[in-house]
Design a protein around this motif. Structure first.
Motif, PDB file in Angstrom:
ATOM      1  N   LEU A 124      67.511   8.200  94.187  1.00  0.00           N
ATOM      2  CA  LEU A 124      67.289   7.294  95.407  1.00  0.00           C
ATOM      3  C   LEU A 124      66.667   7.747  96.359  1.00  0.00           C
ATOM      4  O   LEU A 124      65.500   6.818  96.655  1.00  0.00           O
ATOM      5  CB  LEU A 124      68.670   6.813  95.922  1.00  0.00           C
ATOM      6  CG  LEU A 124      69.473   5.718  94.997  1.00  0.00           C
ATOM      7  CD1 LEU A 124      70.712   5.436  95.630  1.00  0.00           C
ATOM      8  CD2 LEU A 124      68.924   4.531  94.649  1.00  0.00           C
ATOM      9  N   ASP A 125      66.551   8.825  96.790  1.00  0.00           N
ATOM     10  CA  ASP A 125      65.601   9.379  97.923  1.00  0.00           C
ATOM     11  C   ASP A 125      64.343   9.237  97.561  1.00  0.00           C
ATOM     12  O   ASP A 125      63.464   8.907  98.212  1.00  0.00           O
ATOM     13  CB  ASP A 125      66.174  10.859  98.289  1.00  0.00           C
ATOM     14  CG  ASP A 125      67.416  10.863  99.213  1.00  0.00           C
ATOM     15  OD1 ASP A 125      67.862   9.610  99.638  1.00  0.00           O
ATOM     16  OD2 ASP A 125      67.976  11.827  99.383  1.00  0.00           O
ATOM     17  N   CYS A 126      63.978   9.885  96.230  1.00  0.00           N
ATOM     18  CA  CYS A 126      62.693   9.939  95.623  1.00  0.00           C
ATOM     19  C   CYS A 126      62.271   8.250  95.442  1.00  0.00           C
ATOM     20  O   CYS A 126      61.065   8.179  95.844  1.00  0.00           O
ATOM     21  CB  CYS A 126      62.649  10.457  94.221  1.00  0.00           C
ATOM     22  SG  CYS A 126      62.929  12.163  94.357  1.00  0.00           S
ATOM     23  N   THR A 144      54.051   6.277  91.583  1.00  0.00           N
ATOM     24  CA  THR A 144      54.535   7.288  90.625  1.00  0.00           C
ATOM     25  C   THR A 144      55.659   7.660  90.871  1.00  0.00           C
ATOM     26  O   THR A 144      56.145   8.622  90.647  1.00  0.00           O
ATOM     27  CB  THR A 144      53.462   8.408  91.332  1.00  0.00           C
ATOM     28  OG1 THR A 144      53.773   8.372  92.769  1.00  0.00           O
ATOM     29  CG2 THR A 144      52.025   8.062  90.990  1.00  0.00           C
ATOM     30  N   GLY A 145      56.704   6.538  91.157  1.00  0.00           N
ATOM     31  CA  GLY A 145      57.993   6.652  91.378  1.00  0.00           C
ATOM     32  C   GLY A 145      58.719   7.086  90.008  1.00  0.00           C
ATOM     33  O   GLY A 145      58.153   7.232  88.947  1.00  0.00           O
ATOM     34  N   PRO A 146      59.981   6.981  89.813  1.00  0.00           N
ATOM     35  CA  PRO A 146      60.760   7.208  88.638  1.00  0.00           C
ATOM     36  C   PRO A 146      60.954   6.091  87.913  1.00  0.00           C
ATOM     37  O   PRO A 146      61.775   5.179  87.688  1.00  0.00           O
ATOM     38  CB  PRO A 146      62.357   7.486  89.384  1.00  0.00           C
ATOM     39  CG  PRO A 146      62.413   6.942  90.536  1.00  0.00           C
ATOM     40  CD  PRO A 146      61.136   7.092  91.297  1.00  0.00           C
ATOM     41  N   ILE A 147      59.688   5.632  87.439  1.00  0.00           N
ATOM     42  CA  ILE A 147      59.301   4.407  86.780  1.00  0.00           C
ATOM     43  C   ILE A 147      60.132   4.099  85.445  1.00  0.00           C
ATOM     44  O   ILE A 147      60.575   3.087  84.846  1.00  0.00           O
ATOM     45  CB  ILE A 147      57.740   4.296  86.568  1.00  0.00           C
ATOM     46  CG1 ILE A 147      57.515   2.723  86.195  1.00  0.00           C
ATOM     47  CG2 ILE A 147      57.273   5.148  85.338  1.00  0.00           C
ATOM     48  CD1 ILE A 147      57.668   1.788  87.413  1.00  0.00           C
ATOM     49  N   VAL A 148      60.215   5.368  84.790  1.00  0.00           N
ATOM     50  CA  VAL A 148      61.218   5.192  83.383  1.00  0.00           C
ATOM     51  C   VAL A 148      62.623   4.951  83.695  1.00  0.00           C
ATOM     52  O   VAL A 148      62.961   3.973  83.164  1.00  0.00           O
ATOM     53  CB  VAL A 148      61.212   6.591  82.397  1.00  0.00           C
ATOM     54  CG1 VAL A 148      62.021   6.588  81.613  1.00  0.00           C
ATOM     55  CG2 VAL A 148      59.668   6.916  82.286  1.00  0.00           C
ATOM     56  N   PHE A 149      63.318   5.434  84.715  1.00  0.00           N
ATOM     57  CA  PHE A 149      64.340   5.176  84.866  1.00  0.00           C
ATOM     58  C   PHE A 149      64.707   3.644  85.559  1.00  0.00           C
ATOM     59  O   PHE A 149      65.583   2.840  85.270  1.00  0.00           O
ATOM     60  CB  PHE A 149      64.976   5.924  86.312  1.00  0.00           C
ATOM     61  CG  PHE A 149      66.301   5.394  86.968  1.00  0.00           C
ATOM     62  CD1 PHE A 149      67.643   5.635  86.345  1.00  0.00           C
ATOM     63  CD2 PHE A 149      66.231   4.497  88.126  1.00  0.00           C
ATOM     64  CE1 PHE A 149      68.807   5.267  86.799  1.00  0.00           C
ATOM     65  CE2 PHE A 149      67.322   4.211  88.682  1.00  0.00           C
ATOM     66  CZ  PHE A 149      68.683   4.231  88.045  1.00  0.00           C
ATOM     67  N   ILE A 202      62.092  11.675  87.600  1.00  0.00           N
ATOM     68  CA  ILE A 202      62.689  11.256  88.882  1.00  0.00           C
ATOM     69  C   ILE A 202      61.625  11.672  90.105  1.00  0.00           C
ATOM     70  O   ILE A 202      61.202  10.541  90.801  1.00  0.00           O
ATOM     71  CB  ILE A 202      63.790  12.236  89.287  1.00  0.00           C
ATOM     72  CG1 ILE A 202      64.892  12.299  88.179  1.00  0.00           C
ATOM     73  CG2 ILE A 202      64.363  12.094  90.667  1.00  0.00           C
ATOM     74  CD1 ILE A 202      65.907  13.177  88.342  1.00  0.00           C
ATOM     75  N   SER A 203      61.278  12.748  90.252  1.00  0.00           N
ATOM     76  CA  SER A 203      60.164  13.113  91.441  1.00  0.00           C
ATOM     77  C   SER A 203      58.494  13.246  90.655  1.00  0.00           C
ATOM     78  O   SER A 203      58.281  14.508  90.721  1.00  0.00           O
ATOM     79  CB  SER A 203      60.716  14.201  92.162  1.00  0.00           C
ATOM     80  OG  SER A 203      59.811  14.202  93.491  1.00  0.00           O
ATOM     81  N   VAL A 204      58.081  12.251  90.223  1.00  0.00           N
ATOM     82  CA  VAL A 204      56.861  12.343  89.678  1.00  0.00           C
ATOM     83  C   VAL A 204      55.642  12.479  90.501  1.00  0.00           C
ATOM     84  O   VAL A 204      55.514  11.828  91.637  1.00  0.00           O
ATOM     85  CB  VAL A 204      56.733  11.030  88.736  1.00  0.00           C
ATOM     86  CG1 VAL A 204      55.415  11.164  87.931  1.00  0.00           C
ATOM     87  CG2 VAL A 204      57.842  10.663  87.734  1.00  0.00           C
ATOM     88  N   MET A 205      54.717  13.509  90.188  1.00  0.00           N
ATOM     89  CA  MET A 205      53.745  13.993  91.000  1.00  0.00           C
ATOM     90  C   MET A 205      52.401  12.840  90.752  1.00  0.00           C
ATOM     91  O   MET A 205      51.892  12.646  91.608  1.00  0.00           O
ATOM     92  CB  MET A 205      53.269  15.368  90.603  1.00  0.00           C
ATOM     93  CG  MET A 205      54.493  16.199  90.997  1.00  0.00           C
ATOM     94  SD  MET A 205      54.785  16.250  92.640  1.00  0.00           S
ATOM     95  CE  MET A 205      53.386  16.899  93.624  1.00  0.00           C
ATOM     96  N   GLY A 206      52.465  12.324  89.575  1.00  0.00           N
ATOM     97  CA  GLY A 206      51.446  11.240  89.278  1.00  0.00           C
ATOM     98  C   GLY A 206      50.161  11.883  88.617  1.00  0.00           C
ATOM     99  O   GLY A 206      49.145  11.270  88.521  1.00  0.00           O
ATOM    100  N   ASN A 207      50.025  13.225  88.782  1.00  0.00           N
ATOM    101  CA  ASN A 207      48.874  13.892  88.409  1.00  0.00           C
ATOM    102  C   ASN A 207      49.040  14.729  87.157  1.00  0.00           C
ATOM    103  O   ASN A 207      48.142  15.708  86.944  1.00  0.00           O
ATOM    104  CB  ASN A 207      48.168  14.690  89.577  1.00  0.00           C
ATOM    105  CG  ASN A 207      49.049  15.614  90.302  1.00  0.00           C
ATOM    106  OD1 ASN A 207      50.135  15.820  89.765  1.00  0.00           O
ATOM    107  ND2 ASN A 207      48.700  16.048  91.422  1.00  0.00           N
ATOM    108  N   GLY A 208      50.080  14.771  86.604  1.00  0.00           N
ATOM    109  CA  GLY A 208      50.381  15.817  85.425  1.00  0.00           C
ATOM    110  C   GLY A 208      51.037  17.078  85.968  1.00  0.00           C
ATOM    111  O   GLY A 208      51.147  18.089  84.918  1.00  0.00           O
TER     112      GLY A 208
END
Length: 167
Positions: free
Chosen positions: A76-78, A95-100, A44-50
């Motif tokens: 949705l906010d994220c 880096t958003g909720p790409i899987v969703f 959901i709220s992915v940091m993108g850096n692990g």
């Protein structure tokens, strides 16, 4: 609640959470809290850096309240916040909720013939091979990503219960 978070720089890798969770023998509040942080940080709220998203940690300390959180609004906010930050520099990774977004997009898009039978949960039916085939079909048909406006409208209806988004 004890935690694996001891750093003040907020640079705890998700692997630290995972390793600590594997060593637990019981499914207690600690495990539920940290598992939720991993889910949020990866889906959901992915940091993108692990790194784990530690900004949300305090919301999960009372694990009895986790099920009452407005997950749809949070997602949705994220999505909106990450999109707004990404727009000025589209060459940076999103880096958003790409899987969703991927699962929702391929499951809801009706412009192309459905490659697979719809399943619940949606992610069960979409393999990497089927996603590649889907991408090829969309590119051959003129490009992909053509249903995002409809995607956003559907999400607003799903999350708010309103039939039409506010204008």
């Amino acid at each position: 609640m004890e935690t694996v978070i001891h750093e003040t720089k907020h640079d705890v890798r998700l692997t630290v959470f995972g390793e600590a969770m594997v060593s637990r023998l019981v499914g207690d509040a600690w495990l539920k809290c940290h598992f939720t942080v991993i889910v949020v940080s990866t889906l959901i709220s992915v940091m993108g850096n692990g790194y784990a998203n530690q900004r949300v940690f305090q919301h999960f300390e009372d694990v009895e309240k986790i099920k009452y959180l407005n997950w749809c609004k949070f997602l949705l906010d994220c999505l909106v916040n990450v999109h707004a930050k990404w727009i000025p520099n589209k060459y940076q990774p999103f880096t958003g909720p790409i899987v969703f977004m991927t699962v929702f997009y391929v499951d809801r898009d009706a412009h192309l013939a459905r490659v697979i039978q719809r399943t619940v949960p949606s992610v069960r039916g979409w393999t990497s091979k089927l996603l590649r085939e889907r991408e090829f079909l969309e590119i051959r048909a003129g490009g992909f990503g053509r249903v995002w406006l409809r995607f956003i409208r559907v999400m607003i209806v799903v999350c708010t219960g309103r039939r039409r988004p506010n204008r």
